[in-house]
Scaffold this active site. Structure first.
Site, PDB file in Angstrom:
ATOM      1  N   LYS A  92     -18.586-151.872  26.497  1.00  0.00           N
ATOM      2  CA  LYS A  92     -18.666-150.954  27.638  1.00  0.00           C
ATOM      3  C   LYS A  92     -20.091-150.427  27.681  1.00  0.00           C
ATOM      4  O   LYS A  92     -20.653-150.084  26.640  1.00  0.00           O
ATOM      5  CB  LYS A  92     -17.682-149.794  27.441  1.00  0.00           C
ATOM      6  CG  LYS A  92     -17.650-148.800  28.602  1.00  0.00           C
ATOM      7  CD  LYS A  92     -16.710-147.626  28.262  1.00  0.00           C
ATOM      8  CE  LYS A  92     -16.626-146.630  29.406  1.00  0.00           C
ATOM      9  NZ  LYS A  92     -16.072-145.336  28.936  1.00  0.00           N
ATOM     10  N   HIS A 111     -11.102-137.882  23.959  1.00  0.00           N
ATOM     11  CA  HIS A 111     -10.151-138.994  23.846  1.00  0.00           C
ATOM     12  C   HIS A 111     -10.294-139.634  22.476  1.00  0.00           C
ATOM     13  O   HIS A 111     -11.253-139.364  21.751  1.00  0.00           O
ATOM     14  CB  HIS A 111     -10.429-140.048  24.924  1.00  0.00           C
ATOM     15  CG  HIS A 111     -11.734-140.751  24.723  1.00  0.00           C
ATOM     16  ND1 HIS A 111     -12.943-140.187  25.026  1.00  0.00           N
ATOM     17  CD2 HIS A 111     -12.019-141.976  24.203  1.00  0.00           C
ATOM     18  CE1 HIS A 111     -13.921-141.024  24.726  1.00  0.00           C
ATOM     19  NE2 HIS A 111     -13.388-142.124  24.210  1.00  0.00           N
ATOM     20  N   ASP A 113     -10.236-143.707  20.941  1.00  0.00           N
ATOM     21  CA  ASP A 113     -10.317-145.079  21.451  1.00  0.00           C
ATOM     22  C   ASP A 113      -9.038-145.833  21.083  1.00  0.00           C
ATOM     23  O   ASP A 113      -8.453-145.592  20.040  1.00  0.00           O
ATOM     24  CB  ASP A 113     -11.539-145.797  20.854  1.00  0.00           C
ATOM     25  CG  ASP A 113     -12.866-145.206  21.349  1.00  0.00           C
ATOM     26  OD1 ASP A 113     -12.864-144.451  22.341  1.00  0.00           O
ATOM     27  OD2 ASP A 113     -13.902-145.518  20.725  1.00  0.00           O
ATOM     28  N   HIS A 167     -13.230-137.743  20.285  1.00  0.00           N
ATOM     29  CA  HIS A 167     -14.640-137.587  20.626  1.00  0.00           C
ATOM     30  C   HIS A 167     -14.795-137.432  22.130  1.00  0.00           C
ATOM     31  O   HIS A 167     -13.866-137.705  22.903  1.00  0.00           O
ATOM     32  CB  HIS A 167     -15.457-138.768  20.091  1.00  0.00           C
ATOM     33  CG  HIS A 167     -14.978-140.114  20.547  1.00  0.00           C
ATOM     34  ND1 HIS A 167     -13.858-140.727  20.032  1.00  0.00           N
ATOM     35  CD2 HIS A 167     -15.455-140.956  21.492  1.00  0.00           C
ATOM     36  CE1 HIS A 167     -13.684-141.881  20.637  1.00  0.00           C
ATOM     37  NE2 HIS A 167     -14.627-142.053  21.540  1.00  0.00           N
TER      38      HIS A 167
HETATM   39  C1  OGA Z   1     -16.326-144.143  25.271  1.00  0.00           C
HETATM   40  C2  OGA Z   1     -17.067-143.114  24.519  1.00  0.00           C
HETATM   41  C3  OGA Z   1     -19.075-141.907  24.007  1.00  0.00           C
HETATM   42  C4  OGA Z   1     -20.524-141.924  24.278  1.00  0.00           C
HETATM   43  O1  OGA Z   1     -16.881-144.648  26.258  1.00  0.00           O
HETATM   44  O2  OGA Z   1     -15.186-144.467  24.837  1.00  0.00           O
HETATM   45  O3  OGA Z   1     -16.478-142.520  23.671  1.00  0.00           O
HETATM   46  O4  OGA Z   1     -21.269-141.487  23.396  1.00  0.00           O
HETATM   47  N1  OGA Z   1     -18.366-142.866  24.789  1.00  0.00           N
HETATM   48  O5  OGA Z   1     -20.947-142.355  25.345  1.00  0.00           O
HETATM   49 NI    NI Z   2     -14.619-143.437  23.088  1.00  0.00          NI
END
Ligand code: OGA
Ligand code: NI
Length: 225
Positions: A92, A111, A113, A167
């Site tokens: 992502k 959330h 993961d 996180h």
């Molecule tokens: C996510 C995430 C955190 C970040 O996309 O699942 O936790 O530091 N991102 O961008």
């Molecule tokens: Ni995440």
């Protein structure tokens, strides 16, 4: 199926807006890659991903081994339980543009993961926060470091010995933040539940056993597992 571009600009339960554009695409295993949706530019994009995977795959294998050993199990157990060579890696790319009111927004809301574990590389604009003892703690930016999150599937497989980490990310008034998490995931049809080696009469299963895609469906639609 989760691949593609998206944007989130909506109110979260915490009362803040999320403020992020993102792209998801698989990067591993090679035979499932859908290059149609990969960015055409920069032209080096595909090569950079190939190169990254060359380093990521052995690192992922080592982490699987260490985390298996950490549970007192043979080192191949967690990888096998996560699909072995059919384990997937989903990239992502988060893009958090400068936000005029960072006090009213989050990049991504709190959330855990869904992955087994996640390997995240951020740019040098801080923003990631981790929940520890009921407090949000800033994750320090460490140049060249990869951040590892335990995800839901490892919490389940380990029957709760490993906890998936809560996180979230904050946004910045004048700087663009980016991050590149790679979610290591079981194949959709693989059944995941507490490992039998870790379940006993004294320590019964704390989680349901179900296909990863069913877990994902419930989580995405906020249906109890
Ligand atoms: C996510 C995430 C955190 C970040 O996309 O699942 O936790 O530091 N991102 O961008
Ligand atoms: Ni995440």
């Amino acid at each position: 199926m989760k691949e593609g571009y998206g944007t989130k600009l909506h109110r979260e339960p915490e009362g803040k807006k999320t403020w992020v554009d993102f792209l998801y695409h698989n990067i591993w295993p090679q035979h499932i890659l859908n290059y149609n949706i990969w960015p055409q530019s920069p032209t080096e994009y595909r090569k950079a991903n190939d190169e990254y995977c060359k380093y990521l795959v052995p690192l992922v294998d080592r982490l699987f081994e260490y985390l298996s050993t950490g549970l007192g199990l043979e080192k191949n157990v967690l990888k096998e339980a996560s699909g072995g060579d059919n384990m997937k890696m989903l990239l992502k790319i988060n893009y958090y543009p400068p936000c005029p009111r960072p006090d009213l927004a989050l990049g991504v809301a709190a959330h855990t993961d869904m992955s087994t574990f996640t390997l995240l590389v951020p740019n040098d604009v801080p923003g990631l926060q981790v929940l520890k003892d009921d407090h949000w703690v800033d994750a320090k930016y460490i140049p060249n470091a990869i951040i590892v999150h335990i995800g839901d599937q490892f919490e389940i497989l380990s029957n709760g010995k490993y906890k998936s980490v809560w996180h979230r990310s904050t946004v910045n008034k004048d700087q663009t933040r980016m991050s590149w998490p790679v979610f290591c995931e079981p194949p959709a049809d693989l059944v995941i539940g507490p490992l039998p080696q870790l379940v006993s009469d004294e320590n019964p299963a704390k989680f349901k056993t179900k296909k990863f895609k069913d877990y994902e469906y419930c989580k995405l639609n906020k249906i109890p597992q």
